[in-house]
Structure formats: structure tokens, C-alpha cells
Design an enzyme around this catalytic site. Structure first.
Site, PDB file in Angstrom:
ATOM      1  CD1 TRP A   1       0.824  -0.238   3.049  1.00 24.39           C
ATOM      2  CD2 TRP A   1      -0.914   1.063   3.615  1.00 24.39           C
ATOM      3  NE1 TRP A   1       1.028   0.191   4.344  1.00 24.39           N
ATOM      4  CE2 TRP A   1      -0.021   0.996   4.719  1.00 24.39           C
ATOM      5  CE3 TRP A   1      -2.068   1.826   3.744  1.00 24.39           C
ATOM      6  CZ2 TRP A   1      -0.269   1.668   5.919  1.00 24.39           C
ATOM      7  CZ3 TRP A   1      -2.307   2.488   4.938  1.00 24.39           C
ATOM      8  CH2 TRP A   1      -1.421   2.407   6.008  1.00 24.39           C
ATOM      9  CG  ASP A   2       4.820   0.854   1.544  1.00 24.21           C
ATOM     10  OD1 ASP A   2       3.969   0.034   1.915  1.00 24.21           O
ATOM     11  OD2 ASP A   2       5.919   0.997   2.112  1.00 24.21           O
TER      12      ASP A   2
ATOM     13  CD  GLU B   1       2.464  -4.589   8.933  1.00 26.76           C
ATOM     14  OE1 GLU B   1       3.652  -4.883   9.165  1.00 26.76           O
ATOM     15  OE2 GLU B   1       2.019  -4.400   7.789  1.00 26.76           O
TER      16      GLU B   1
ATOM     17  CE  LYS C   1       6.079  -2.093  11.584  1.00 30.51           C
ATOM     18  NZ  LYS C   1       5.896  -3.250  10.700  1.00 30.51           N
ATOM     19  CD  GLN C   2       2.474   0.998  10.024  1.00 33.07           C
ATOM     20  OE1 GLN C   2       3.158   0.023  10.295  1.00 33.07           O
ATOM     21  NE2 GLN C   2       2.260   1.403   8.791  1.00 33.07           N
TER      22      GLN C   2
HETATM   23  C1  BGC Z   1       4.777  -1.467   7.561  1.00 30.19           C
HETATM   24  C2  BGC Z   1       3.767  -1.493   6.436  1.00 30.19           C
HETATM   25  C3  BGC Z   1       4.485  -1.237   5.134  1.00 30.19           C
HETATM   26  C4  BGC Z   1       5.646  -2.189   4.941  1.00 30.19           C
HETATM   27  C5  BGC Z   1       6.459  -1.874   3.709  1.00 30.19           C
HETATM   28  C6  BGC Z   1       5.891  -2.454   7.272  1.00 30.19           C
HETATM   29  O1  BGC Z   1       6.861  -2.400   8.265  1.00 30.19           O
HETATM   30  O2  BGC Z   1       4.156  -1.799   8.772  1.00 30.19           O
HETATM   31  O3  BGC Z   1       2.772  -0.518   6.636  1.00 30.19           O
HETATM   32  O4  BGC Z   1       3.591  -1.354   4.074  1.00 30.19           O
HETATM   33  O5  BGC Z   1       6.510  -2.110   6.049  1.00 30.19           O
HETATM   34  O6  BGC Z   1       7.001  -0.597   3.798  1.00 30.19           O
END
Ligand code: BGC
Length: 739
Positions: free
Chosen positions: A348-349, A489, A601-602
Site C-alpha cells: 500500500w506504500d 502491525e 507501530k504506526q
Molecule cells: C509497515 C507497512 C508497510 C511495509 C512496507 C511495514 O513495516 O508496517 O505498513 O507497508 O513495512 O514498507
């Protein structure tokens, strides 16, 4: 609330660069222990391939790599990855028989510089050989943006204290791997009319690659030329007598074609060089001219903060370089084309973080990226069907076919057992993220062809998926989406992730709007899609019902959005008590440990305000910011977070927090904040950074009626200017502090 702990002083830029430096990244010493970080930062890409900034002469333990969009291979490993292509960089210099190396002899001066305006990487070195001969060396390289099948290196040498033989060896090295995995069979190599060539094929996917290299030495008349025939590593050699104080140079021009572009990749690569009527200088001028064109629209000007200016340009340089120009079947991974991490998969980035930059400044590149999602719909349909659902369910990690390629298990650091990764099974929001990106592109560009012919199908078929995935809970009288992973995550396998559910509600409403639009404006297409996707009156009724009765509450008293069912009951941890630290909270508490807490985490619920700002009022944003921002692992959690927080801090009027988060995103790679830039640059962070600058500090708002901008830049910024296309017209915001 400062969790930002810079690991080392700035590595790749002076802390206060001058205005001229803001187009450059420099390295002033050769540091064998930091080679890998430099390789990522100095990657050169051209929308077709990307080559890490490894050195031409090669060093023990280096990670030279060239990734070519779309060349995936799955030989010997469970999942496919971008195959590190045979190395086109090797270019050795022998000074009276002594091989130039930075780890031998004496380095009297050294400077490496990335000129981001023209897309050129240069290195200037004064070197004294072990036998005491001194030379000035200037090497320049580029991956042509004007002709994506060409790369070139110019190598200039000036003997300072001797007359003698100078020899160059320019090769193509087929003996490469992705770390330990070997992806290539070498089919042949050779020489034709002074051009050396290498023919290889990926072992699992059978993609042939043809590469050819031409070495030219000036002055030509005095040089001796021959080829070295080492298996899988052909080299063209040029030898010339050099005189003290007189510069001489060699040029290596390389062509690269794969089966994806030519049925006769080897022949095409050779003929490309044979038919090339021009030399290095002309190719360089065309390449630099192309870069200028992109910068004319995509540059962001920041005055009063050269460090920010440099960092933003650095990021945009990498994003622009990575975007496929002539290929709708590929997209950009989290590391763009600059590193091995995430295996070149697409997350999704791309849609949520990077795409807005392209949609608004280079819409034709955004279109390519969206078309990748259209072409991979069959993979998404296979995934939905395999899971027992209807419609299209996009892969959390996607590659060439759109099938799910997330590894189910990955090795755990210092542990025997691997870790089960649930994202490929359960991180469902990706399907709506793609739909969202299509809708945003349509809103900003008005590109009716894309929406009618391709985008609508994406939005509708992913809506079909949600219609079958949402579960009716008769006891509670609501639909639910259980057992998912949200953006955060640190918490997997949760029920009713608020971000997912709120986004699904938006998605199902939007799908109905798209359907109505299609019926009115493109009835034939509507009929065709209804038949293809089996859309019936009941389908739309179900979407309306799920959208209305999906569990997606906002607390009427506190305005809080609970991240998932039971989140507030998890252990609350004061992150300030865990300072200072140099690792993520997941590393410190363990995977299971952090899962039991409220640490993020985010941004998760906060992503709703980043993506769907107009659907929530200021009070709701403030309440959720106050709750979630202090519980987020800003420094060592996901690199996707800081830019989001920066933008939202602008929205709620917290300029200091906005700038602090902005810096964390801006310096992510230049300061190697997370210590993993060696694995590749952080492309989503860069896309987020652009959004933080343009939507956050620039206050740009796009609405149906038009756009508005109410800039609110940091106090020390004197000017902020950027351009963007809105409905086909190039617009500009140019804010200056004094009017
Ligand atoms: C993040 C995801 C991201 C992925 C790739 C993961 O560590 O939690 O949101 O899409 O890294 O960048």
C-alpha cells in the site's frame, strides 16, 4: 514527547548545506564499513532499472545490484523477488599494471557527489599507487532517463607525476545473486565489433536478458583494444600511453533489454550500441534535459531551511527516478529500486504514500501505477476465490501477477523458530487503498477514460469482495469484519479494525457513486461490467446495507475511535519511560509482548484523518491525536508514520510537533535514522514527506469545487513553493513570508 534519537551525526550531508548544496548529496570519505548505506543513497534509476551506488572497481562485502522493473524470479525460494541483474558497473583502472583501489595505496582526496538536478553520480579521487604513481581520477555515471535502455560511465585519469600505461577493463558480470540466491543462468557471452555482450536468463521465470557494453578510449588512435573472455564475465580492454599532466578518458556505454521488451533481447542490446550514432556527451545532455523537465513541475522550493530543502529534493529524486515510464505492468516497491528489502514487492506504500505526488505532479506516471493494479486484477480475483470470497482481493504484497507473495514465515533474529506473518492473509485494507487511489486520481485529474475503462472495475470488484467478506452479527445487529491486521502491525488478528471498517464504509459508498456515474455517462461500459462482475440490484442493496450498518463507531462522548475491539483493555505503556532506547518497542518487548499493549507501530485510526479528512470534524481529530500519537513508536516503529503525524500536526495547529515529525521523515535515509538504509531507501516515507509539505505545511486542499491553499509553514521557512496539476491545468502555490 521527543523519541527521536539520532544514531550518528549526519552522514551524507553537511548539517547546514548552502543553497547550492540543496541539489547535491555528498560523501567526503571512503568508509568501507558504511558502503551499503552509500550504495542505497547513491542509487541511480531511470524508470526501467535502478543500480545501487556500488563502486566500479568492487570491494569485498559490497552489495552491487541492479533491479529491473518486472524481472522477478522465484527460483530456489518460496516467493518471487526482483532478481539482481548481472552487474553492468565493473570498470577497472590499471595504472602501469597497478589496479586502482581505495583500500590500497594512498587516497589523497576523495569526494562522491550525487547531482540530483541532472541525475549524475560523480567521484573525484586523487590516488597514489603502492608504487608511488599519483593520478587524478574523475568518474561520472548515469542511467539514462531519456533512453531507459542505456547507462553510461565516463572515466577520466590524469597522471600527475609519471608517463605510463593506463588500462581500463569494462565488463558485464553475470556472477551475481540476491545475497545467497542465484537467479541467473548464463546463456552466453562474447564480443562483436568491439562490443562485449552477455546473455542470461532467470532460472525460475525464464526471462531472458541481453546486455552489451561498448568501451571507447580517447585519444582513440593511440589505444590498443582487445577483449577478455572470462566465462560469464566478458570485458572490453583499452590500453593507452598517458603523459604527465594530460587527462585521458574512457567511456563505457551499456545497453539493457529483456524479453519483456524484445523477443531477441541479446541481439537488440548489441544492435542498440552498434546503431548508436552518439557518444557519452550527447547521451548525457539528453538525460540531464529529461531530468530538468521533471523537476520543472515536481520540485518543491523551501527557503530558510536548506536541510529540509535538500532532504525533500533527495526524496523526490528517488521517487521520480523509480517510477515506470513506459510500462503499466510494474509498480514501485517500498525500497523503490534501491535495495534488497521487501524483495521488490508492491505494498500500500505505493497507493497511499507515493501516488499522490505522482497524481498531482506527473499524472501520466500515476496512471501507469494505477494500470499496474488494473492488470493485476486477475491475481486479486484468484486470491479472493482461494479464500472463499467473491470479487477481487488485492495481495498485501504483490509482484508480477498480482497473486499474494507475502512470505508466510520469516526467520526471527536470534531465534530458532521462524515467525508467522499474517499480513498476506489478513491485512485486508490494501483492497480499499487501491480503490481510494483510483478515486483520488479521478478527483484530481478528471481522467474519465481511466475511470470508465479501468478504475471503475477496480473500485467495483473490490467492493464485491467486501460485500462477501463482511459478516452479519445478528446479536449485535451489525456487520463486522473479523480477524484482520490493520496498519499497526504490532497487533495482528484483531476484530473490527476501525481503520479498515471506516475505509470499507467509504469504499462501498464510493462504489455506489461510481456505479451511478457509469450508468449515466457510460451505459455500455456499465452493462459490460455488470455482466462481467455479476453486479445486480441485490449487490448494490447489500453495499448500501453494509455501509450503513458496518461496525465503525466514534464514541459520542470522547470522540475516540477504538483501534479494534478490546484495544482499550490492552496494557497502557508510557513510552516516555522507555527512553532512551535504540530499538523498536517490538524488539524490546517481543512480538507477543508488544501485542498485549496499546503501543502502536504506526498510525492506524489516525490514518483515517490522513486519507478521509473531510469525513471527521476537528474535535474528533484532536481527541484521537491526543490519544494515539503518544502511544506510537515514532522513532523505531514504521517509517511510514512520521510524515503522517507531521501532516496531522499541521491540521491541529501544533507547529512544533509538525516540524519534529517532518524532520524525522526527512532525515530517515540521510541520517539512516532506523539503521536500515543499507537495505534500500524508504520510498513511502518520501511520498508521505511530500504530502506533509504540500497538504500539511502548504495547506493544499482539493475539493470538488476546486482547490485552496492556506500555507502554515514552520516559523523559520521564508518561502514554500510547489506546483501541481489540477484537472489538467498546471497550478502553483508560491508562499513567501513577507507577502
Ligand atoms: C509497515 C507497512 C508497510 C511495509 C512496507 C511495514 O513495516 O508496517 O505498513 O507497508 O513495512 O514498507
Amino acid at each position: 514527547m521527543s523519541q527521536h534519537l539520532p544514531r550518528e551525526a549526519a552522514l551524507y550531508h553537511s548539517p547546514s548545506p548552502s543553497p547550492a548544496d540543496t541539489w547535491r548529496i555528498t560523501e567526503s570519505a571512503f568508509a568501507p564499513t558504511r558502503q551499503h548505506t552509500g550504495e542505497s543513497l547513491f542509487t541511480l534509476s531511470n524508470g526501467h532499472l535502478g543500480t545501487r551506488g556500488a563502486f566500479e572497481e568492487g570491494y569485498p562485502g559490497d552489495w552491487p545490484a541492479t533491479f529491473i522493473h518486472g524481472i522477478y524470479d522465484d527460483a530456489l525460494i518460496g516467493c518471487t523477488e526482483l532478481a539482481n541483474a548481472p552487474n553492468w558497473l565493473p570498470f577497472d583502472l590499471l595504472v602501469e599494471g597497478e589496479r586502482f583501489r581505495l583500500d590500497h595505496g594512498e587516497v589523497l582526496s576523495y569526494r562522491r557527489e550525487l547531482d540530483m538536478f541532472h541525475g549524475l553520480l560523480t567521484r573525484t579521487v586523487r590516488w597514489r599507487s603502492p608504487a608511488g604513481r599519483t593520478v587524478d581520477i574523475a568518474i561520472e555515471r548515469f542511467a539514462s532517463l531519456a533512453d531507459p535502455h542505456l547507462c553510461a560511465i565516463r572515466y577520466e585519469v590524469t597522471p600527475l607525476d609519471f608517463d605510463g600505461a593506463i588500462e581500463w577493463r569494462a565488463g558485464l558480470n553475470g556472477h551475481v545473486g540476491n545475497r545467497d540466491t542465484l537467479h541467473w543462468d548464463i546463456l552466453g557471452h562474447g564480443e562483436r565489433h568491439g562490443i562485449v555482450w552477455l546473455h542470461s536468463r532467470t532460472r525460475g521465470t525464464g526471462i531472458e536478458l541481453g546486455q552489451a557494453a561498448r568501451l571507447t578510449v580517447a585519444p582513440a588512435g593511440e589505444s590498443e583494444r582487445f577483449c577478455l573472455d572470462c566465462n560469464g564475465y566478458p570485458q572490453a580492454v583499452g590500453r593507452v600511453r598517458a603523459r604527465r599532466g594530460q587527462p585521458i578518458s574512457a567511456e563505457k556505454i551499456v545497453s539493457v533489454f529483456s524479453l519483456r521488451e524484445s523477443p531477441e533481447a541479446r541481439i537488440t542490446a548489441i544492435e542498440k550500441l552498434q546503431g548508436l550514432g552518439v557518444g557519452y556527451d550527447n547521451l548525457r545532455a539528453a538525460h540531464a534535459g529529461e531530468w530538468e523537465k521533471y523537476w520543472r513541475v515536481s520540485d518543491v522550493v523551501i527557503e530558510g531551511d536548506d536541510e529540509a530543502q535538500q532532504a525533500v529534493r533527495f526524496g523526490l529524486f528517488h521517487l521520480l527516478a523509480a517510477a515506470p515510464r513506459h510500462d503499466e505492468w510494474v509498480s514501485i516497491g517500498p525500497k523503490a529500486l534501491s535495495g534488497f528489502a521487501y524483495r521488490g514487492h508492491v505494498f500500500w506504500d505505493t497507493e497511499i504514500f507515493m501516488l499522490p505526488f505522482f497524481t498531482l505532479t506527473q499524472p501520466e506516471l500515476a496512471r501507469n501505477l494505477l494500470m499496474y493494479r488494473y492488470h493485476t486484477l486477475p491475481g486479486a480475483r484468484r486470491k479472493a476465490a482461494a479464500n472463499g470470497f467473491e470479487g477481487a482481493q488485492y495481495a498485501w504484497e504483490s509482484a508480477d501477477t498480482g497473486d499474494e507473495v507475502t512470505p508466510a514465515w520469516v526467520p526471527r533474529r536470534n531465534q530458532r523458530e521462524p515467525v508467522r506473518i499474517w499480513t498476506g492473509d489478513l491485512e485486508l485494507h490494501i483492497s480499499s487503498d487501491v480503490a481510494y487511489a483510483v478515486w483520488q486520481y479521478w478527483q484530481a485529474t478528471g481522467d474519465e477514460v481511466l475511470l470508465a475503462n479501468y478504475g471503475a472495475e477496480i473500485i467495483l470488484d473490490t467492493a464485491v469482495f467486501w460485500g462477501s467478506r463482511a459478516e452479519w452479527n445478528a446479536d449485535k445487529g451489525r456487520y463486522e469484519i473479523k480477524d484482520v491486521v490493520g496498519p499497526d502491525e504490532y497487533h495482528d488478528r484483531v476484530n473490527n479494525n476501525a481503520f479498515t471498517n471506516h475505509l470499507v464504509r467509504w469504499h462501498l459508498e464510493t462504489a455506489q457513486a461510481v456505479w451511478r456515474w457509469l450508468e449515466q455517462n457510460h451505459p455500455a461500459r456499465a452493462d459490460a461490467l455488470a455482466a462481467k462482475l455479476k453486479l445486480q440490484t441485490q449487490t448494490f442493496a447489500l453495499w448500501a446495507d453494509v455501509a450503513t450498518r458496518l461496525c465503525a463507531p466514534v464514541d459520542p462522548v470522547t470522540s475516540l475511535i477504538e483501534q479494534f475491539d478490546g484495544y482499550f483493555e490492552r496494557r497502557d505503556v508510557n513510552l516516555a519511560e522507555h527512553l532512551p532506547r535504540a530499538a523498536s518497542m517490538q524488539v524490546l518487548l517481543g512480538i507477543e509482548g508488544v501485542n498485549q499493549t496499546q503501543i502502536l507501530k504506526q498510525p492506524d485510526a489516525l490514518m483515517l484523518f490522513f486519507m478521509l479528512r473531510d469525513r471527521y470534524d476537528a474535535r474528533t481529530l484532536r481527541a484521537n491525536w491526543d490519544y494515539y500519537a503518544p502511544r506510537t513508536d515514532h522513532a523505531y516503529g514504521s517509517s511510514l508514520g512520521p510524515a503522517v503525524h507531521s501532516l496531522l500536526a499541521c491540521e491541529i495547529g501544533e507547529p512544533e510537533a509538525a516540524y519534529e515529525h517532518f524532520r524525522r521523515a526527512a532525515q530517515a535515509d540521510l541520517d539512516d535514522v532506523r539503521g536500515n538504509t543499507a537495505d534500500g531507501i524508504h520510498a513511502a516515507s518520501i511520498g508521505g514527506l511530500w504530502q506533509a509539505v504540500v497538504f500539511g505545511f502548504g495547506g493544499l486542499r482539493l475539493a470538488r469545487e476546486g482547490w485552496t491553499a492556506t500555507p502554515r509553514p514552520p516559523a523559520h521557512w521564508q518561502r514554500l513553493a510547489f506546483r501541481f496539476y489540477y484537472r489538467g491545468k498546471l497550478e502553483e502555490v508560491d508562499w513567501r513570508r513577507d507577502g
